[in-house]
Design an enzyme around this catalytic site. Structure first.
Site, mmCIF file in Angstrom:
data_model
loop_
_atom_site.group_PDB
_atom_site.id
_atom_site.type_symbol
_atom_site.label_atom_id
_atom_site.label_comp_id
_atom_site.label_asym_id
_atom_site.label_seq_id
_atom_site.Cartn_x
_atom_site.Cartn_y
_atom_site.Cartn_z
ATOM 1 N N LYS A 1 -7.552 -5.052 4.792
ATOM 2 C CA LYS A 1 -6.245 -4.668 5.328
ATOM 3 C C LYS A 1 -5.199 -5.727 4.976
ATOM 4 O O LYS A 1 -4.086 -5.403 4.596
ATOM 5 C CB LYS A 1 -6.327 -4.479 6.849
ATOM 6 C CG LYS A 1 -7.391 -3.473 7.313
ATOM 7 C CD LYS A 1 -7.223 -2.124 6.669
ATOM 8 C CE LYS A 1 -8.253 -1.120 7.181
ATOM 9 N NZ LYS A 1 -8.331 0.080 6.311
ATOM 10 N N THR B 1 0.467 0.520 6.608
ATOM 11 C CA THR B 1 1.075 0.999 7.831
ATOM 12 C C THR B 1 1.435 -0.187 8.728
ATOM 13 O O THR B 1 0.794 -1.231 8.642
ATOM 14 C CB THR B 1 0.146 1.956 8.613
ATOM 15 O OG1 THR B 1 -1.055 1.255 8.990
ATOM 16 C CG2 THR B 1 -0.217 3.169 7.796
ATOM 17 N N CYS C 1 -2.129 -2.641 7.845
ATOM 18 C CA CYS C 1 -2.051 -3.564 6.705
ATOM 19 C C CYS C 1 -0.811 -4.448 6.725
ATOM 20 O O CYS C 1 -0.848 -5.600 6.286
ATOM 21 C CB CYS C 1 -2.172 -2.790 5.401
ATOM 22 S SG CYS C 1 -3.824 -2.084 5.209
ATOM 23 N N GLU D 1 -4.554 -0.874 -1.383
ATOM 24 C CA GLU D 1 -5.854 -1.003 -0.707
ATOM 25 C C GLU D 1 -6.860 -0.127 -1.444
ATOM 26 O O GLU D 1 -6.590 1.057 -1.699
ATOM 27 C CB GLU D 1 -5.765 -0.550 0.756
ATOM 28 C CG GLU D 1 -7.112 -0.691 1.468
ATOM 29 C CD GLU D 1 -7.096 -0.272 2.936
ATOM 30 O OE1 GLU D 1 -6.018 0.015 3.485
ATOM 31 O OE2 GLU D 1 -8.193 -0.235 3.528
ATOM 32 N N ASP E 1 0.791 -1.251 0.000
ATOM 33 C CA ASP E 1 0.000 0.000 0.000
ATOM 34 C C ASP E 1 0.819 1.295 0.000
ATOM 35 O O ASP E 1 0.451 2.255 0.699
ATOM 36 C CB ASP E 1 -0.971 0.005 1.191
ATOM 37 C CG ASP E 1 -1.940 -1.161 1.175
ATOM 38 O OD1 ASP E 1 -1.894 -1.972 0.240
ATOM 39 O OD2 ASP E 1 -2.726 -1.277 2.127
ATOM 40 N N LYS F 1 -6.453 -5.041 -3.176
ATOM 41 C CA LYS F 1 -7.057 -5.735 -2.032
ATOM 42 C C LYS F 1 -8.124 -4.847 -1.391
ATOM 43 O O LYS F 1 -7.899 -3.664 -1.182
ATOM 44 C CB LYS F 1 -5.983 -6.142 -1.023
ATOM 45 C CG LYS F 1 -5.219 -4.995 -0.397
ATOM 46 C CD LYS F 1 -4.090 -5.536 0.469
ATOM 47 C CE LYS F 1 -3.341 -4.464 1.212
ATOM 48 N NZ LYS F 1 -4.110 -3.712 2.188
HETATM 49 C C1 C5J Z 1 -3.107 0.562 5.554
HETATM 50 C C2 C5J Z 1 -4.890 1.743 6.640
HETATM 51 N N1 C5J Z 1 -2.560 0.358 4.365
HETATM 52 N N2 C5J Z 1 -4.140 2.132 7.655
HETATM 53 N N3 C5J Z 1 -4.345 1.106 5.569
HETATM 54 O O1 C5J Z 1 -2.507 0.300 6.567
HETATM 55 O O2 C5J Z 1 -6.076 1.972 6.637
#
Ligand code: C5J
Length: 231
Positions: A133, A159, A163, A73, A25, A130
């Site tokens: 997460k 993060t 995810c 995402e 992501d 996707k």
């Molecule tokens: C990810 C989120 N990629 N924090 N998404 O961690 O919503």
């Protein structure tokens, strides 16, 4: 060829031929100033510090012939793959599907949904969309990995506690050995990042291994200088 990467809680062994670099992501809406992440009040510089080390890892992985998979995402434009609970969460005035600074928020095909230029995928690298997460949920990631004989994952991206963590847990439960590169993952919340990494390597590596990118790069450099790319 087996490489031995010093890691916590103990050395992580890998063969580039059976290892995939998973980049989670690294999307404009999470990383770029003015995007969705900063609209929510987050300091995106906390995520941007992952870009430079990740560029080095990506270059080394490509040179070694390692499988590289990028994830994003997001959702279909009609949002039919977005659970109502996810759309409603947070009572946001500008949330998933709404027009945002970089196009509709987390909608496929929009500028903000795509991967930042610094880490743009190249031909031959899978880009996995996707809806959740975790990168395994409602995707064909496991099928792709098994078809290629991949048993080990180098997990990077953002993060850390959301995810990245979800993907590591999903991968671990499916029998994949996961190494998380501490400087190539990031969070808007430094304390979650720190504790998230500790949780992975705790209890003898309950979810996997953690190491700085330099530990991997030093080993990959040996293979590319002595043998050239593997495939
Ligand atoms: C990810 C989120 N990629 N924090 N998404 O961690 O919503």
């Amino acid at each position: 060829m087996t490489l031995v990467v010093p890691a916590a809680p103990y050395d992580f062994e890998l063969d580039p031929a059976t290892t995939a670099l998973i980049i989670i992501d690294m999307q404009r809406d999470f990383l770029e100033p003015g995007g969705f992440g900063s609209l929510l009040g987050n300091d995106v510089s906390l995520l941007q510090r992952t870009i430079a080390p990740l560029q080095d890892v990506l270059a080394a992985a490509r040179a070694s012939g390692m499988t590289v998979i990028h994830t994003r995402e997001g959702h279909r434009p009609d949002l039919t793959d977005a659970p109502p609970a996810k759309l409603a969460r947070g009572n946001l005035s500008c949330g998933i599907g709404d027009p945002g600074p970089f196009g509709r928020i987390l909608v496929r095909g929009e500028h903000g949904h795509d991967i930042i230029d610094d880490l743009a995928p190249i031909d031959g690298e899978a880009v996995l969309d996707k809806p959740g997460k975790g990168a395994f949920y409602a995707t064909d990631l496991e099928l792709m990995l098994r078809n290629r004989g991949i048993t080990r994952l180098i997990v990077t991206g953002v993060t850390t506690e959301v995810c990245v963590h979800t993907t590591v847990r999903e991968g671990n439960d499916r029998g994949f050995e996961c190494l998380v590169l501490s400087d190539c993952v990031g969070s808007y919340f430094p304390e979650f990042h720190e504790v998230g990494l500790k949780m992975i390597a705790a209890q003898g590596g309950i979810f996997g291994w953690v190491a700085p990118s330099t530990a991997l790069l030093e080993q990959l450099a040996v293979t590319t200088t002595t043998t050239g790319a593997h495939r």
